[in-house]
Enzyme design. Structure first.
Site, PDB file in Angstrom:
ATOM      1  N   CYS A   1       0.816  -1.219   0.000  1.00 24.03           N
ATOM      2  CA  CYS A   1       0.000   0.000   0.000  1.00 24.03           C
ATOM      3  C   CYS A   1       0.846   1.264   0.000  1.00 24.03           C
ATOM      4  O   CYS A   1       0.311   2.372  -0.113  1.00 24.03           O
ATOM      5  CB  CYS A   1      -0.948  -0.013   1.198  1.00 24.03           C
ATOM      6  SG  CYS A   1      -2.119  -1.375   1.124  1.00 24.03           S
TER       7      CYS A   1
ATOM      8  N   HIS B 178      -2.555   7.156   3.551  1.00 25.21           N
ATOM      9  CA  HIS B 178      -3.080   5.930   2.936  1.00 25.21           C
ATOM     10  C   HIS B 178      -4.310   5.493   3.721  1.00 25.21           C
ATOM     11  O   HIS B 178      -4.295   5.452   4.957  1.00 25.21           O
ATOM     12  CB  HIS B 178      -2.010   4.838   2.948  1.00 25.21           C
ATOM     13  CG  HIS B 178      -2.587   3.474   2.729  1.00 25.21           C
ATOM     14  ND1 HIS B 178      -3.366   3.180   1.635  1.00 25.21           N
ATOM     15  CD2 HIS B 178      -2.547   2.343   3.487  1.00 25.21           C
ATOM     16  CE1 HIS B 178      -3.763   1.922   1.719  1.00 25.21           C
ATOM     17  NE2 HIS B 178      -3.287   1.395   2.829  1.00 25.21           N
TER      18      HIS B 178
ATOM     19  N   ASN C  57      -9.976   0.098   1.721  1.00 24.02           N
ATOM     20  CA  ASN C  57      -8.534   0.219   1.479  1.00 24.02           C
ATOM     21  C   ASN C  57      -8.243  -0.196   0.034  1.00 24.02           C
ATOM     22  O   ASN C  57      -8.387  -1.368  -0.311  1.00 24.02           O
ATOM     23  CB  ASN C  57      -7.796  -0.693   2.478  1.00 24.02           C
ATOM     24  CG  ASN C  57      -6.285  -0.700   2.282  1.00 24.02           C
ATOM     25  OD1 ASN C  57      -5.771  -0.197   1.284  1.00 24.02           O
ATOM     26  ND2 ASN C  57      -5.581  -1.293   3.235  1.00 24.02           N
TER      27      ASN C  57
HETATM   28  N1  COA Z   1     -17.177  -8.671  12.227  1.00 22.98           N
HETATM   29  C1  COA Z   1     -17.353  -9.057  13.496  1.00 22.98           C
HETATM   30  N2  COA Z   1     -16.344  -9.485  14.279  1.00 22.98           N
HETATM   31  C2  COA Z   1     -15.113  -9.483  13.737  1.00 22.98           C
HETATM   32  C3  COA Z   1     -14.865  -9.094  12.420  1.00 22.98           C
HETATM   33  C4  COA Z   1     -15.960  -8.676  11.656  1.00 22.98           C
HETATM   34  N3  COA Z   1     -15.842  -8.271  10.374  1.00 22.98           N
HETATM   35  N4  COA Z   1     -13.544  -9.211  12.170  1.00 22.98           N
HETATM   36  C5  COA Z   1     -12.985  -9.670  13.292  1.00 22.98           C
HETATM   37  N5  COA Z   1     -13.931  -9.844  14.238  1.00 22.98           N
HETATM   38  C6  COA Z   1     -13.768 -10.311  15.601  1.00 22.98           C
HETATM   39  C7  COA Z   1     -12.560 -11.199  15.749  1.00 22.98           C
HETATM   40  O1  COA Z   1     -12.878 -12.536  15.353  1.00 22.98           O
HETATM   41  C8  COA Z   1     -12.286 -11.074  17.221  1.00 22.98           C
HETATM   42  O2  COA Z   1     -13.163 -11.904  17.909  1.00 22.98           O
HETATM   43  P1  COA Z   1     -12.639 -12.810  19.131  1.00 22.98           P
HETATM   44  O3  COA Z   1     -12.121 -11.830  20.146  1.00 22.98           O
HETATM   45  O4  COA Z   1     -13.853 -13.563  19.556  1.00 22.98           O
HETATM   46  O5  COA Z   1     -11.560 -13.667  18.551  1.00 22.98           O
HETATM   47  C9  COA Z   1     -12.667  -9.636  17.546  1.00 22.98           C
HETATM   48  O6  COA Z   1     -13.501  -9.197  16.454  1.00 22.98           O
HETATM   49  C10 COA Z   1     -11.493  -8.696  17.674  1.00 22.98           C
HETATM   50  O7  COA Z   1     -10.633  -8.949  16.580  1.00 22.98           O
HETATM   51  P2  COA Z   1      -9.338  -8.094  16.384  1.00 22.98           P
HETATM   52  O8  COA Z   1      -8.628  -8.565  15.138  1.00 22.98           O
HETATM   53  O9  COA Z   1      -8.575  -8.024  17.660  1.00 22.98           O
HETATM   54  O10 COA Z   1     -10.011  -6.663  16.110  1.00 22.98           O
HETATM   55  P3  COA Z   1      -9.313  -5.259  15.947  1.00 22.98           P
HETATM   56  O11 COA Z   1      -9.935  -4.298  16.860  1.00 22.98           O
HETATM   57  O12 COA Z   1      -7.825  -5.371  15.949  1.00 22.98           O
HETATM   58  O13 COA Z   1      -9.756  -4.851  14.478  1.00 22.98           O
HETATM   59  C11 COA Z   1      -8.903  -4.791  12.259  1.00 22.98           C
HETATM   60  C12 COA Z   1      -9.421  -5.660  13.381  1.00 22.98           C
HETATM   61  C13 COA Z   1      -8.521  -5.686  11.097  1.00 22.98           C
HETATM   62  C14 COA Z   1     -10.025  -3.865  11.819  1.00 22.98           C
HETATM   63  C15 COA Z   1      -7.707  -3.970  12.754  1.00 22.98           C
HETATM   64  O14 COA Z   1      -6.791  -4.807  13.410  1.00 22.98           O
HETATM   65  C16 COA Z   1      -7.020  -3.267  11.652  1.00 22.98           C
HETATM   66  O15 COA Z   1      -7.576  -2.386  11.034  1.00 22.98           O
HETATM   67  N6  COA Z   1      -5.742  -3.591  11.384  1.00 22.98           N
HETATM   68  C17 COA Z   1      -5.013  -2.975  10.324  1.00 22.98           C
HETATM   69  C18 COA Z   1      -5.495  -3.496   9.011  1.00 22.98           C
HETATM   70  C19 COA Z   1      -4.890  -2.764   7.854  1.00 22.98           C
HETATM   71  O16 COA Z   1      -4.974  -1.574   7.807  1.00 22.98           O
HETATM   72  N7  COA Z   1      -4.278  -3.483   6.932  1.00 22.98           N
HETATM   73  C20 COA Z   1      -3.738  -2.945   5.748  1.00 22.98           C
HETATM   74  C21 COA Z   1      -2.519  -2.147   6.056  1.00 22.98           C
HETATM   75  S1  COA Z   1      -1.986  -1.344   4.598  1.00 22.98           S
END
Ligand code: COA
Length: 336
Positions: free
Chosen positions: A119, A246, A276
């Site tokens: 990205c 980004h 994204n």
């Molecule tokens: N709907 C509902 N629940 C969801 C879900 C969804 N779409 N996606 C994940 N969950 C759940 C998980 O299974 C987890 O459940 P559990 O605790 O029972 O295992 C819970 O939500 C928390 O998951 P977690 O991954 O810790 O959530 P988070 O607050 O870290 O948010 C992201 C997840 C992906 C949104 C976040 O980590 C993020 O944005 N990361 C960066 C991603 C990114 O920008 N990538 C590209 C970089 S260029």
């Protein structure tokens, strides 16, 4: 590393932007119908309400051509002497995307190449474009970011499917002088291969991402790169009129703005509409913000990105006020 963007007073000057989005929109409601998720979860954790998806109808090449064509149509008529396409989702491993894009834009024969930096790809493209210009190799470069990231996740994976969309954006750069409005400042770039497994995909449908680790790195790296690029340009953080990060996640970009001390109304965002879009996200956001007036001539603008690799980057310039400011991102139809 900080790439000098000025040599002997020569600089690369932004002179046109273009952007393209596929017409097919997948809303959060569409996802909740087939995945164990909710609109509330997606919006509160990511800021995303919908994403444009190319599906089988449009290739990365199609999107890149459309964005490039818009930049060429909206800018002053210039002869493009090189083309670079930043993409992590090329249509084929071989050949690269850029030669076909150049040919379809009527630029057959010019140097044209791809680069992959996740990205952060668009910032890497700007840096190499500026290098070609300030070294005296060419006078104009069309830099395009194009990705179809919606195809990367396993369609059943609720943790990654909601995050990604497809699109392309383009910026035309020409040789100019460092004191011109639109002259690109020094470009800060970096990478850390020890984090290579944090975001990885061996093929479409096989994306793996460690969301919380990626979140932490994204905030840290974009904040640090932004401070470095601002200092290298001779600016204070308080000088920044517009932060164009980004579009990874609105919580990530809000953290970056807060750490930089940039007020939230100076942080531009369109992730709600696009998700994204990888290497496309920064030029897409520039085009949209110029079109709707959030980005105005004279705004001191900071770009920063983070992505798979890990990679990161940042640079500065003053928004020049382009004719493309009247043109929102175009929807890419089948005719492309
Ligand atoms: N709907 C509902 N629940 C969801 C879900 C969804 N779409 N996606 C994940 N969950 C759940 C998980 O299974 C987890 O459940 P559990 O605790 O029972 O295992 C819970 O939500 C928390 O998951 P977690 O991954 O810790 O959530 P988070 O607050 O870290 O948010 C992201 C997840 C992906 C949104 C976040 O980590 C993020 O944005 N990361 C960066 C991603 C990114 O920008 N990538 C590209 C970089 S260029």
């Amino acid at each position: 590393m900080t790439a000098a963007a000025v040599v002997g007073g020569r600089a690369a000057v932004v002179c046109a932007v273009g952007a393209a989005l596929p017409p097919y929109i997948v809303s959060n409601a569409d996802l909740t119908a087939r995945l164990d998720t909710t609109d509330e979860w997606i919006r509160s954790r990511t800021g995303i309400s919908q994403r444009h998806v190319a599906g089988a109808a449009l290739s990365t090449t199609d999107l890149a051509v459309r964005a490039g064509a818009q930049a060429l149509a909206d800018g002053e008529p210039v002869s493009v002497e090189a083309l670079v396409v930043a993409t992590t989702t090329p249509d084929r491993c071989c050949p690269a995307t850029a030669p076909a894009v150049a040919t379809r834009l009527g630029l057959n024969g010019i140097p044209a190449y791809d680069l992959a930096a996740g990205c952060t790809g668009f910032l890497y493209a700007l840096a190499t474009a500026a290098g070609l210009i300030v070294s005296g190799t060419v006078r104009t470069v069309l830099a395009i970011g194009a990705d179809r990231l919606a195809a990367l996740p396993d369609p059943e994976d609720r943790r990654t499917v909601p995050l990604f969309g497809d699109g392309a954006g383009a910026v035309l750069l020409r040789r100019g002088s460092e004191d011109e409005t639109g002259a690109l400042g020094p470009v800060v770039l970096g990478s850390d291969g020890t984090g290579a497994d944090l975001i990885r995909a061996s093929r479409f449908g096989a994306l793996h991402m460690d969301g919380s680790e990626v979140f932490r790195h994204a905030v840290d790296r974009m904040t640090t790169a932004s401070c470095q690029a601002t200092a290298a340009a001779g600016w204070e953080l308080g000088d920044i009129d517009r932060l164009v990060p980004h579009q990874a996640n609105s919580r990530i970009t809000a953290f970056v703005a807060r750490r930089l001390g940039v007020p939230d109304d100076r942080r531009l965002s369109d992730i709600a509409e696009t998700g994204n879009t990888g290497a496309a996200s920064i030029p897409l956001l520039l085009a949209r913000s110029a079109a709707d007036g959030r980005l105005k001539p004279g705004h001191r603008t900071l770009l920063t990105a983070f992505g798979a690799g890990l990679t990161w980057g940042a640079t500065t310039f003053t928004w020049p006020g382009l004719s493309a400011a009247a043109t929102p991102p175009k929807e890419a139809g089948h005719d492309w």
